[in-house]
Structures are given as structure tokens and as C-alpha cells.
Write a protein that holds these residues in place. Structure first.
Motif, PDB file in Angstrom:
ATOM      1  N   VAL A 199       2.397   9.384  -3.934  1.00  0.00           N
ATOM      2  CA  VAL A 199       2.492   9.201  -2.486  1.00  0.00           C
ATOM      3  C   VAL A 199       1.702  10.293  -1.773  1.00  0.00           C
ATOM      4  N   GLY A 200       1.818  11.520  -2.266  1.00  0.00           N
ATOM      5  CA  GLY A 200       1.086  12.645  -1.665  1.00  0.00           C
ATOM      6  C   GLY A 200      -0.418  12.392  -1.710  1.00  0.00           C
ATOM      7  N   TYR A 201      -0.896  11.896  -2.843  1.00  0.00           N
ATOM      8  CA  TYR A 201      -2.339  11.668  -2.974  1.00  0.00           C
ATOM      9  C   TYR A 201      -2.808  10.524  -2.067  1.00  0.00           C
ATOM     10  N   ILE A 202      -1.988   9.467  -1.950  1.00  0.00           N
ATOM     11  CA  ILE A 202      -2.341   8.361  -1.039  1.00  0.00           C
ATOM     12  C   ILE A 202      -2.462   8.896   0.389  1.00  0.00           C
ATOM     13  N   ARG A 203      -1.493   9.728   0.786  1.00  0.00           N
ATOM     14  CA  ARG A 203      -1.499  10.209   2.176  1.00  0.00           C
ATOM     15  C   ARG A 203      -2.656  11.158   2.434  1.00  0.00           C
ATOM     16  N   GLU A 204      -3.074  11.885   1.363  1.00  0.00           N
ATOM     17  CA  GLU A 204      -4.212  12.796   1.507  1.00  0.00           C
ATOM     18  C   GLU A 204      -5.521  11.998   1.616  1.00  0.00           C
ATOM     19  N   ARG A 205      -5.675  10.970   0.763  1.00  0.00           N
ATOM     20  CA  ARG A 205      -6.939  10.225   0.696  1.00  0.00           C
ATOM     21  C   ARG A 205      -7.050   9.191   1.808  1.00  0.00           C
ATOM     22  N   ILE A 206      -5.936   8.541   2.167  1.00  0.00           N
ATOM     23  CA  ILE A 206      -5.981   7.454   3.149  1.00  0.00           C
ATOM     24  C   ILE A 206      -4.907   7.704   4.210  1.00  0.00           C
ATOM     25  N   PRO A 207      -5.160   8.663   5.108  1.00  0.00           N
ATOM     26  CA  PRO A 207      -4.139   8.963   6.113  1.00  0.00           C
ATOM     27  C   PRO A 207      -3.869   7.714   6.944  1.00  0.00           C
ATOM     28  N   GLY A 208      -2.627   7.472   7.260  1.00  0.00           N
ATOM     29  CA  GLY A 208      -2.307   6.296   8.079  1.00  0.00           C
ATOM     30  C   GLY A 208      -2.039   5.050   7.259  1.00  0.00           C
ATOM     31  N   ALA A 209      -2.173   5.117   5.931  1.00  0.00           N
ATOM     32  CA  ALA A 209      -1.857   3.943   5.112  1.00  0.00           C
ATOM     33  C   ALA A 209      -0.363   3.645   5.223  1.00  0.00           C
ATOM     34  N   ALA A 210      -0.043   2.355   5.231  1.00  0.00           N
ATOM     35  CA  ALA A 210       1.368   1.962   5.234  1.00  0.00           C
ATOM     36  C   ALA A 210       1.888   1.960   3.803  1.00  0.00           C
ATOM     37  N   LEU A 211       3.169   2.263   3.668  1.00  0.00           N
ATOM     38  CA  LEU A 211       3.777   2.357   2.343  1.00  0.00           C
ATOM     39  C   LEU A 211       5.091   1.580   2.353  1.00  0.00           C
ATOM     40  N   THR A 212       5.241   0.629   1.435  1.00  0.00           N
ATOM     41  CA  THR A 212       6.503  -0.108   1.321  1.00  0.00           C
ATOM     42  C   THR A 212       6.950  -0.092  -0.136  1.00  0.00           C
ATOM     43  N   SER A 213       8.213  -0.513  -0.373  1.00  0.00           N
ATOM     44  CA  SER A 213       8.734  -0.369  -1.729  1.00  0.00           C
ATOM     45  C   SER A 213       9.888  -1.330  -1.991  1.00  0.00           C
ATOM     46  N   ASP A 214      10.229  -1.462  -3.268  1.00  0.00           N
ATOM     47  CA  ASP A 214      11.419  -2.205  -3.692  1.00  0.00           C
ATOM     48  C   ASP A 214      12.449  -1.209  -4.230  1.00  0.00           C
ATOM     49  N   ILE A 215      13.722  -1.462  -3.933  1.00  0.00           N
ATOM     50  CA  ILE A 215      14.806  -0.608  -4.432  1.00  0.00           C
ATOM     51  C   ILE A 215      15.895  -1.487  -5.045  1.00  0.00           C
ATOM     52  N   ILE A 216      16.382  -1.085  -6.199  1.00  0.00           N
ATOM     53  CA  ILE A 216      17.545  -1.752  -6.791  1.00  0.00           C
ATOM     54  C   ILE A 216      18.754  -0.824  -6.653  1.00  0.00           C
ATOM     55  N   VAL A 217      19.818  -1.342  -6.091  1.00  0.00           N
ATOM     56  CA  VAL A 217      21.065  -0.578  -5.947  1.00  0.00           C
ATOM     57  C   VAL A 217      22.047  -1.060  -7.010  1.00  0.00           C
ATOM     58  N   GLY A 218      22.715  -0.101  -7.677  1.00  0.00           N
ATOM     59  CA  GLY A 218      23.782  -0.476  -8.599  1.00  0.00           C
ATOM     60  C   GLY A 218      23.299  -0.846  -9.986  1.00  0.00           C
TER      61      GLY A 218
END
Ligand code: SAH
Ligand code: SF4
Ligand code: F3S
Length: 465
Positions: free
Chosen positions: A315-334
């Protein structure tokens, strides 16, 4: 071993398409087909091929099953509620069969790759005429022909590691968007996941076949290419190429269009890939990078092959290389064995990353996967509470997140009429954020520069400049 479907086999299937078309042409009215696709983009893409084949057989399409001559359910097995939904809909078709005994009812997709599901259909859903597996998609013309001529119940679920079938007709759901599978199957065996069992081993299409399809789609008016695979980041391993090379080659195709892709596994999200994306101006500025959990211990149990720290570095590298990029994700609970402490690490990770949005799931045991055998002491009630807590934290993070776009001028793909107001147009920014704006309907399908004026929780509004 992967089986490449031969040109002879494809030609044979085209022969069956022709025979069905001749039979259908002799009817008073053309037959109608209802194709209902459940599940992910991979299934949607398969559904477009099913429709493509049926269209060439002379079928028209209906939005509902009532009165259709052919009904096909293209199913998903990823979670229990996905399967329950299919069974619910399938049960309701009993009445349709009673009203119209000539209807052909078919079930395909991921669910029917599981033996216990096929047994259940055999036993409890006698009105289903045809079952075919994910490796049998290209044989649909032959299967339909047999249904039209012999009318015998047929179950065809070939075993094996999976096939690649080129040259099937496709009927795209949306003229502006072309889904292009670049690979099939999955080798990752995340311990909770059924996909590797129902979709077979990972296999990549040849770059030249993908490029030919991409070029034809762009020439045909597509303005968004969605490259599909369960883990596109491992594209081309067995072919001696890789995903960054494919992205660069597609980026070089003439014309203004956008390149999206999914899904992207963090374990293979290399710096080289992020560099390639940064340099390819047509590639979306949106990273959907499913993290699943913020606890390295749980990630280990899930067999994800990265730690919390590895993920944060990407994530750090994405934000450094492409500032302003949107980031989404999947999460499993339980996940089985997840503790309150593990769950709090997930909360702290999403607070740290500040995702633009999340797809959240409560763990659902899948028969035959490793996680289904793991001890799972946390109660459903408690998992439900954690789940709601996660949603609350995310909606807190999401509040005001889009304010950063106000005042910016963004290149927007104009996709259609406004969702809430048909007098407006709607489109998507390079970050895949929805934006509504004033403009003439003739702009649909074009790229326009929009100055963002207001931000809402899930969308933006703006004005063309
Ligand atoms: N290949 C994609 C995911 C496909 S499934 C990838 O690796 O990103 C989409 C999402 O469904 C997964 O990311 C996961 O969050 C969720 N999922 C998969 N199996 C699940 C299960 N058994 N229970 C709950 N969620 C699950
Ligand atoms: Fe499932 Fe993991 Fe493969 Fe995605 S990468 S399809 S979650 S096994
Ligand atoms: Fe579902 Fe199969 Fe996709 S299980 S999520 S439709 S690959």
C-alpha cells in the motif's frame, strides 16, 4: 493438465449451433431464453458466452423465466447464501415446468462442479433437464441440440484440471464494457475458498488471443476493458510472460479506453507491477487488493502467503508511485479460530489504510476446503456483532473521504443517464468513482473532463469543462 479445446471441436460445436438454428427457424416464433448469472465477473463473462451461443442458435432473450423456452442458471458456490439463493430460484421453476412442460431447464457454473450439489439436483429438482460443468461450457450447442431432439435428462460435468476454449461467440451485456478473461482457474487454495475446486487449475490464455480480442472490442466501441482472472498478477507464468507485459501491450492499443482488471492477489502485487501501472496511462487508478484480515496469524491460517506488514508495504508503494489512487478490499470476518484480538487487528488495519470502500463477508464454511475442518468456537451472534462493528468503522472512515476530489478536474468515461436524475449523465473517474454531471446524451460512450463540485458518501457531482 490444461486442455486447449481444438479447432475441430469448436467447428463441431458450430455445426450443432447451425442445426439448432435450422430447427428454431422452422418454429412459428423464435424461442426465448432466460439466462440468470449468479456470482463474480468470471461467471458474468461465461454468461455472455452462453448468451452468444444461444443467440446464434436463433434465441431471443427475456429478463424473467416466465414463458421462456430455455432457462439457464449459471451458478456461484463461493458462500452458503449464494447457493441458497440458487436453490430458492430453482425451486420456484417447478411451477414454470408444470405450466410449460416443453421448457428446457439447465444449471451450470461453479455449484455443479461439486458432487453433493449434483446429487441434490438429481434427487430434489426433477424438473432440471440439463446440468453442465465449467469445463463443458463450450459444448452447450451439442447439449441443447440433444435436449431439442431426445429430451433426456443429462448431467455432464467432466473432471480434469480445466480447459481453454477460444473463439466462442459472445453477447456482451454492455456495449461500452468488454470483459476479457485472461486466465482461468486458481492454484492458491486459500483455506476458506471453494474456487480452486470448482474452477480447476490456473491457466493463461495466449497473449496474442487476448490482444486480438481487446483490439476487436475497442474497434467495436468498447471503452472499458475488464481483464479477468482469479489472480491476474500471476498471468502468463506457464507461458514465459507476465501481467506487467500484458498491461503494457494492451495499453499500446490505439484509441482512448480504460483498462481495469480483477482480482489482484497481494502476494503477487510486485513493485514491477505497480511501476507498470504507473506508466500505463490507460490503466485504472483503482487498486482492488483483497486483504481478507489484518492479523498475520489469521492470514497464515488462510494460506494467503503475505503478512500484515507485507500488505502495508505494498500500500505504501502504491501511494508513493500513484498518489490519489483509490484502494478497495475484501474482508472476511469470523474465519475459524479468529479471536477478538485478531479481529481488532483487522479494524486497526482498515483505520491505517483508510480504504475507499470494502466488500465484507462473514466466513461461510465450504465443504471440502481446509478451513471447514478447523475448530470454529466463535458463535454466529458474536461474528454478527464483529461484522456490524466493522461496517461502522468503515462508514466512519468513508465519511468525507471523497471531499479530496472537490475542485479537481478528472477524465470521466460517460456511461449513461444519471442514476437518480435521467436529465443528468453518469460516468466513472479514473479511480472508478461514480460522478453525475450535466450534459447531452450524445456524450454517452465518450471521455469528458469534469470539474468535481460536490462529494457525497458514494458518488460525486460535477460540471463538464
Ligand atoms: N480470487 C479472488 C476472490 C474471489 S472470491 C481473490 O483472491 O481476490 C471473492 C471474495 O469472497 C474473496 O476475496 C473473499 O473475501 C470472499 N470469500 C471467498 N470465500 C469465502 C468464504 N468461504 N466465506 C466468506 N467469504 C469468502
Ligand atoms: Fe479463492 Fe484465494 Fe484463489 Fe482468490 S486466490 S479464488 S480467494 S483460492
Ligand atoms: Fe462464485 Fe465461481 Fe465466481 S464460485 S465467485 S462464480 S468463480
Amino acid at each position: 493438465m490444461t486442455v486447449n479445446i481444438t479447432a475441430e471441436e469448436t467447428a463441431k460445436q458450430r455445426g450443432f449451433i447451425k442445426k439448432c438454428a435450422e430447427m428454431n427457424a422452422r418454429r412459428e416464433a423464435p424461442p426465448t431464453a432466460h439466462v440468470h448469472t449468479f456470482g463474480c465477473q468470471q461467471n458474468v463473462s461465461d454468461g455472455e458466452k452462453i448468451k452468444g451461443m444461444l443467440a446464434e442458435m436463433g434465441c431471443g432473450f427475456s429478463e424473467t423465466p416466465e414463458g421462456a423456452d430455455i432457462i439457464i442458471f449459471n451458478t456461484c458456490a463461493v458462500r452458503g447464501n449464494a447457493e441458497d439463493r440458487v436453490f430458492g430460484n430453482l425451486g420456484a421453476l417447478k411451477h414454470e415446468k408444470r405450466r410449460n412442460p416443453d421448457v428446457v431447464i439447465g444449471v451450470c457454473g461453479c455449484m455443479v462442479q461439486q458432487e453433493h450439489i449434483v446429487d441434490k439436483i438429481k434427487r430434489s429438482f426433477p424438473h432440471v433437464d440439463l446440468v453442465f460443468g465449467t469445463n463443458a461450457l463450450h459444448t452447450l450447442p451439442e447439449l441443447v441440440y440433444r435436449q431439442l431432439t431426445e429430451r433426456k435428462r443429462e448431467f455432464y460435468v467432466p473432471r480434469g484440471d480445466g480447459v481453454i476454449a477460444e473463439g466462442l461467440p459472445v453477447l456482451r451485456e454492455n456495449a461500452l464494457k468488454a470483459s476479457i478473461p485472461i486466465m482461468y482457474g486458481c492454484n492458491n487454495f486459500c483455506t476458506y475458498c471453494i474456487v480452486p475446486y470448482v474452477r480447476g487449475r490456473e491457466r493463461s490464455r495466449k497473449t496474442e488471443d487476448i490482444l486480438a480480442e481487446a483490439e476487436a472490442a475497442v474497434q467495436g466501441g468498447a471503452r472499458e476493458l475488464l481483464l479477468l482472472g482469479q489472480n491476474v498478477n500471476s498471468y502468463g507464468k506457464e507461458l514465459g510472460t507476465d501481467f506487467p507485459s500484458l498491461l503494457r501491450a494492451i495499453n499500446d492499443i490505439d484509441g482512448e479506453f480504460r483498462i481495469c482488471y480483477m482480482s489482484s492477489h497481494p502476494k503477487d502485487a510486485t513493485r514491477e507491477l505497480i511501476d507498470a501501472i504507473a506508466e500505463c496511462e490507460k490503466v485504472t487508478r483503482h487498486f482492488h487488493l483483497p486483504v481478507q484480515s489484518g492479523s498475520s496469524r489469521v492470514l497464515g491460517l488462510m494460506n494467503r502467503h503475505y503478512s500484515r506488514e507485507d500488505y502495508l508495504k505494498i500500500v505504501g508503494y502504491i501511494r508513493e508511485r500513484i498518489p490519489g489512487a483509490a484502494l478497495t478490499s475484501d474482508i472476511i470476518v469470523g474465519f475459524p479460530g479468529e479471536t477478538r484480538e485478531d479481529f481488532e487487528e483487522t479494524l486497526s488495519l482498515i483505520r491505517e489504510v483508510r480504504f475507499d470502500s470494502l466488500y465484507t463477508f462473514i466466513y461461510s464454511p465450504r465443504k471440502g476446503t481446509r478451513a471447514a475442518e478447523m475448530p470454529d468456537p466463535v458463535t454466529a451472534e458474536e461474528k454478527g456483532e464483529w461484522f456490524r462493528e466493522l461496517l461502522d468503522v468503515q462508514s466512519e472512515i468513508g465519511r468525507g473521504l471523497y471531499e479530496k476530489y472537490v475542485g479537481q478536474t478528472l477524465r470521466v468515461l460517460c456511461e449513461g443517464e444519471g442514476r437518480t436524475d435521467p436529465n443528468l449523465l453518469t460516468g466513472k473517474t479514473p479511480q472508478d468513482v461514480i460522478v453525475d454531471f450535466d450534459g447531452d446524451k450524445s456524450l454517452i460512450g465518450r471521455f469528458v473532463d469534469v470539474k468535481i463540485e460536490r462529494a457525497y458518501q458514494w458518488a460525486l457531482t460535477g460540471r463538464i469543462v
